[in-house]
Design a protein around this motif. Structure first.
Motif, PDB file in Angstrom:
ATOM      1  N   ALA A 259       4.377   2.371 -10.420  1.00 46.19           N
ATOM      2  CA  ALA A 259       3.030   1.802 -10.358  1.00 46.19           C
ATOM      3  C   ALA A 259       3.010   0.387 -10.941  1.00 46.19           C
ATOM      4  O   ALA A 259       2.382  -0.517 -10.384  1.00 46.19           O
ATOM      5  CB  ALA A 259       2.053   2.696 -11.103  1.00 46.19           C
ATOM      6  N   ARG A 260       3.709   0.190 -12.038  1.00 45.03           N
ATOM      7  CA  ARG A 260       3.757  -1.148 -12.644  1.00 45.03           C
ATOM      8  C   ARG A 260       4.478  -2.146 -11.744  1.00 45.03           C
ATOM      9  O   ARG A 260       4.138  -3.335 -11.725  1.00 45.03           O
ATOM     10  CB  ARG A 260       4.424  -1.065 -14.019  1.00 45.03           C
ATOM     11  N   GLU A 261       5.457  -1.681 -10.998  1.00 45.14           N
ATOM     12  CA  GLU A 261       6.127  -2.564 -10.041  1.00 45.14           C
ATOM     13  C   GLU A 261       5.149  -3.009  -8.959  1.00 45.14           C
ATOM     14  O   GLU A 261       5.176  -4.171  -8.520  1.00 45.14           O
ATOM     15  CB  GLU A 261       7.324  -1.837  -9.417  1.00 45.14           C
ATOM     16  N   VAL A 262       4.291  -2.097  -8.522  1.00 41.05           N
ATOM     17  CA  VAL A 262       3.265  -2.446  -7.539  1.00 41.05           C
ATOM     18  C   VAL A 262       2.320  -3.492  -8.115  1.00 41.05           C
ATOM     19  O   VAL A 262       1.969  -4.478  -7.445  1.00 41.05           O
ATOM     20  CB  VAL A 262       2.476  -1.199  -7.103  1.00 41.05           C
ATOM     21  N   ILE A 263       1.915  -3.292  -9.347  1.00 42.14           N
ATOM     22  CA  ILE A 263       0.969  -4.221  -9.987  1.00 42.14           C
ATOM     23  C   ILE A 263       1.569  -5.619 -10.080  1.00 42.14           C
ATOM     24  O   ILE A 263       0.907  -6.618  -9.772  1.00 42.14           O
ATOM     25  CB  ILE A 263       0.587  -3.691 -11.383  1.00 42.14           C
ATOM     26  N   ILE A 264       2.822  -5.696 -10.479  1.00 43.95           N
ATOM     27  CA  ILE A 264       3.491  -6.994 -10.565  1.00 43.95           C
ATOM     28  C   ILE A 264       3.615  -7.615  -9.177  1.00 43.95           C
ATOM     29  O   ILE A 264       3.442  -8.828  -8.997  1.00 43.95           O
ATOM     30  CB  ILE A 264       4.871  -6.836 -11.225  1.00 43.95           C
ATOM     31  N   GLY A 265       3.898  -6.783  -8.175  1.00 42.51           N
ATOM     32  CA  GLY A 265       4.049  -7.278  -6.810  1.00 42.51           C
ATOM     33  C   GLY A 265       2.776  -7.877  -6.235  1.00 42.51           C
ATOM     34  O   GLY A 265       2.843  -8.640  -5.266  1.00 42.51           O
ATOM     35  N   ASP A 266       1.643  -7.554  -6.820  1.00 43.75           N
ATOM     36  CA  ASP A 266       0.382  -8.107  -6.329  1.00 43.75           C
ATOM     37  C   ASP A 266       0.352  -9.622  -6.469  1.00 43.75           C
ATOM     38  O   ASP A 266      -0.301 -10.310  -5.682  1.00 43.75           O
ATOM     39  CB  ASP A 266      -0.792  -7.479  -7.099  1.00 43.75           C
ATOM     40  N   GLN A 267       1.068 -10.151  -7.449  1.00 46.33           N
ATOM     41  CA  GLN A 267       1.118 -11.606  -7.630  1.00 46.33           C
ATOM     42  C   GLN A 267       1.774 -12.282  -6.431  1.00 46.33           C
ATOM     43  O   GLN A 267       1.355 -13.364  -6.006  1.00 46.33           O
ATOM     44  CB  GLN A 267       1.878 -11.927  -8.920  1.00 46.33           C
ATOM     45  N   VAL A 268       2.795 -11.646  -5.864  1.00 47.20           N
ATOM     46  CA  VAL A 268       3.468 -12.189  -4.680  1.00 47.20           C
ATOM     47  C   VAL A 268       2.512 -12.193  -3.491  1.00 47.20           C
ATOM     48  O   VAL A 268       2.461 -13.159  -2.717  1.00 47.20           O
ATOM     49  CB  VAL A 268       4.734 -11.380  -4.360  1.00 47.20           C
ATOM     50  N   ILE A 269       1.753 -11.099  -3.351  1.00 49.08           N
ATOM     51  CA  ILE A 269       0.762 -11.029  -2.269  1.00 49.08           C
ATOM     52  C   ILE A 269      -0.260 -12.150  -2.421  1.00 49.08           C
ATOM     53  O   ILE A 269      -0.621 -12.821  -1.440  1.00 49.08           O
ATOM     54  CB  ILE A 269       0.054  -9.660  -2.268  1.00 49.08           C
ATOM     55  N   ASP A 270      -0.734 -12.364  -3.624  1.00 49.35           N
ATOM     56  CA  ASP A 270      -1.725 -13.418  -3.865  1.00 49.35           C
ATOM     57  C   ASP A 270      -1.173 -14.795  -3.496  1.00 49.35           C
ATOM     58  O   ASP A 270      -1.881 -15.622  -2.895  1.00 49.35           O
ATOM     59  CB  ASP A 270      -2.161 -13.412  -5.332  1.00 49.35           C
ATOM     60  N   GLU A 271       0.075 -15.045  -3.850  1.00 52.16           N
ATOM     61  CA  GLU A 271       0.687 -16.341  -3.519  1.00 52.16           C
ATOM     62  C   GLU A 271       0.815 -16.504  -2.011  1.00 52.16           C
ATOM     63  O   GLU A 271       0.560 -17.591  -1.473  1.00 52.16           O
ATOM     64  CB  GLU A 271       2.060 -16.441  -4.189  1.00 52.16           C
ATOM     65  N   SER A 272       1.205 -15.439  -1.329  1.00 51.58           N
ATOM     66  CA  SER A 272       1.319 -15.499   0.126  1.00 51.58           C
ATOM     67  C   SER A 272      -0.042 -15.745   0.764  1.00 51.58           C
ATOM     68  O   SER A 272      -0.162 -16.529   1.727  1.00 51.58           O
ATOM     69  CB  SER A 272       1.913 -14.196   0.667  1.00 51.58           C
ATOM     70  N   TYR A 273      -1.058 -15.092   0.248  1.00 48.17           N
ATOM     71  CA  TYR A 273      -2.403 -15.284   0.780  1.00 48.17           C
ATOM     72  C   TYR A 273      -2.864 -16.728   0.609  1.00 48.17           C
ATOM     73  O   TYR A 273      -3.422 -17.321   1.550  1.00 48.17           O
ATOM     74  CB  TYR A 273      -3.384 -14.343   0.077  1.00 48.17           C
TER      75      TYR A 273
ATOM     76  N   VAL B  39       0.834  -1.203   0.000  1.00 45.92           N
ATOM     77  CA  VAL B  39       0.000   0.000   0.000  1.00 45.92           C
ATOM     78  C   VAL B  39       0.872   1.258   0.000  1.00 45.92           C
ATOM     79  O   VAL B  39       0.586   2.225  -0.720  1.00 45.92           O
ATOM     80  CB  VAL B  39      -0.961  -0.006   1.205  1.00 45.92           C
ATOM     81  N   LYS B  40       1.931   1.241   0.798  1.00 49.06           N
ATOM     82  CA  LYS B  40       2.831   2.387   0.825  1.00 49.06           C
ATOM     83  C   LYS B  40       3.466   2.626  -0.541  1.00 49.06           C
ATOM     84  O   LYS B  40       3.630   3.774  -0.976  1.00 49.06           O
ATOM     85  CB  LYS B  40       3.922   2.175   1.883  1.00 49.06           C
ATOM     86  N   ALA B  41       3.816   1.557  -1.230  1.00 48.77           N
ATOM     87  CA  ALA B  41       4.417   1.690  -2.559  1.00 48.77           C
ATOM     88  C   ALA B  41       3.430   2.289  -3.555  1.00 48.77           C
ATOM     89  O   ALA B  41       3.807   3.104  -4.418  1.00 48.77           O
ATOM     90  CB  ALA B  41       4.901   0.328  -3.051  1.00 48.77           C
ATOM     91  N   SER B  42       2.159   1.923  -3.439  1.00 52.28           N
ATOM     92  CA  SER B  42       1.157   2.500  -4.336  1.00 52.28           C
ATOM     93  C   SER B  42       0.983   3.994  -4.054  1.00 52.28           C
ATOM     94  O   SER B  42       0.758   4.790  -4.979  1.00 52.28           O
ATOM     95  CB  SER B  42      -0.188   1.773  -4.187  1.00 52.28           C
ATOM     96  N   TYR B  43       1.114   4.374  -2.787  1.00 46.81           N
ATOM     97  CA  TYR B  43       1.009   5.788  -2.422  1.00 46.81           C
ATOM     98  C   TYR B  43       2.166   6.586  -3.015  1.00 46.81           C
ATOM     99  O   TYR B  43       1.968   7.686  -3.549  1.00 46.81           O
ATOM    100  CB  TYR B  43       0.984   5.938  -0.907  1.00 46.81           C
ATOM    101  N   VAL B  44       3.361   6.051  -2.943  1.00 46.42           N
ATOM    102  CA  VAL B  44       4.523   6.734  -3.523  1.00 46.42           C
ATOM    103  C   VAL B  44       4.335   6.914  -5.029  1.00 46.42           C
ATOM    104  O   VAL B  44       4.604   7.990  -5.579  1.00 46.42           O
ATOM    105  CB  VAL B  44       5.818   5.943  -3.233  1.00 46.42           C
ATOM    106  N   ALA B  45       3.864   5.874  -5.690  1.00 49.56           N
ATOM    107  CA  ALA B  45       3.615   5.972  -7.138  1.00 49.56           C
ATOM    108  C   ALA B  45       2.592   7.056  -7.436  1.00 49.56           C
ATOM    109  O   ALA B  45       2.711   7.785  -8.429  1.00 49.56           O
ATOM    110  CB  ALA B  45       3.151   4.622  -7.678  1.00 49.56           C
TER     111      ALA B  45
END
Length: 235
Positions: A161-175, A146-152
């Motif tokens: 912003a695209r780095e944040v979007i790609i990082g969402d895949q890691v969050i999904d895997e962790s979840y 969330v902090k990274a999206s705010y910085v973008a």
């Protein structure tokens, strides 16, 4: 004379009154301030998960209520600017961004409160159950996301912003990993079903928070590039 000054002001800004830009900037500043408030609230919620700081839940609740009020005010101001000044091109994209991201911040605040409340309920009704380390790691990762999206958003940086979007895949895997772990534990200790369900629900709400942060990042790409990338490859 007043008419002449008004015409000069319009000419210097491409036909748009100078105060129109000031009002757009003011609404944008309110949106960024709202983001800071929401991140602070999410941080408290993560502390509740990771450190057992259930004393912070009341603060999260107060901030969520204030976020609701600010979200309505920002939307009203944004619609007023749209009606009065009829912005076009990049100005119109910025107003559209405000409307979209404003809603995302409000949803993040709401979900952060849900997470905090469930941790408090878990501590009161099932004190023998504690959030597993995997759930704590997920909570910390979501906060970073969330902090990274705010910085973008602040920097209007589509690369970040695209780095944040790609990082969402890691969050999904962790979840998904947390969910599997909690379901296994639930099966082994079904007598504490409600407690495990609280933890599962918290994990799900954290994942949804990350989704909203990703939505903010997608909107930043739209703001800078004029491209809608939902449902497409972020690269």
């Amino acid at each position: 004379m007043a008419s002449s000054r008004s015409q000069e002001g319009r000419a210097a800004t491409g036909g748009v009154p100078r105060h129109a830009f000031r009002e757009q900037d003011a609404v944008w500043a309110e949106l960024l301030a709202l983001g800071q408030t929401v991140i602070g609230s999410l941080d408290k919620s993560v502390q509740a998960v990771c450190d057992g700081r259930i004393d912070l839940v009341s603060e999260v609740k107060e901030e969520e209520e204030e976020t609701d009020r600010k979200e309505v005010r920002i939307e009203q101001e944004c619609l007023r600017v749209l009606a009065l000044f009829e912005p076009v091109a990049s100005d119109l994209r910025r107003m559209a961004t405000i409307l979209k991201v404003n809603r995302d911040w409000e949803r993040i605040a709401d979900l952060a409160l849900r997470v905090a409340r469930r941790v408090r309920k878990l501590g009161r009704k099932f004190p023998e159950l504690a959030p597993p380390d995997s759930l704590k790691d997920l909570a910390r990762d979501v906060l970073v996301h969330v902090k990274a999206s705010y910085v973008a958003l602040v920097e209007i940086d589509s690369t970040k912003a695209r780095e944040v979007i790609i990082g969402d895949q890691v969050i999904d895997e962790s979840y998904r990993a947390v969910r599997r772990q909690l379901k296994d534990q639930l099966a082994a200790r079904a007598d504490q079903l409600d407690g495990w369900l609280l933890l599962l629900n918290s994990a799900r709400n954290l994942e949804r928070i990350a989704d909203h942060a990703t939505g903010i990042a997608q909107t930043v790409v739209f703001l800078q590039e004029g491209t809608i990338i939902r449902h497409s490859d972020p690269a």
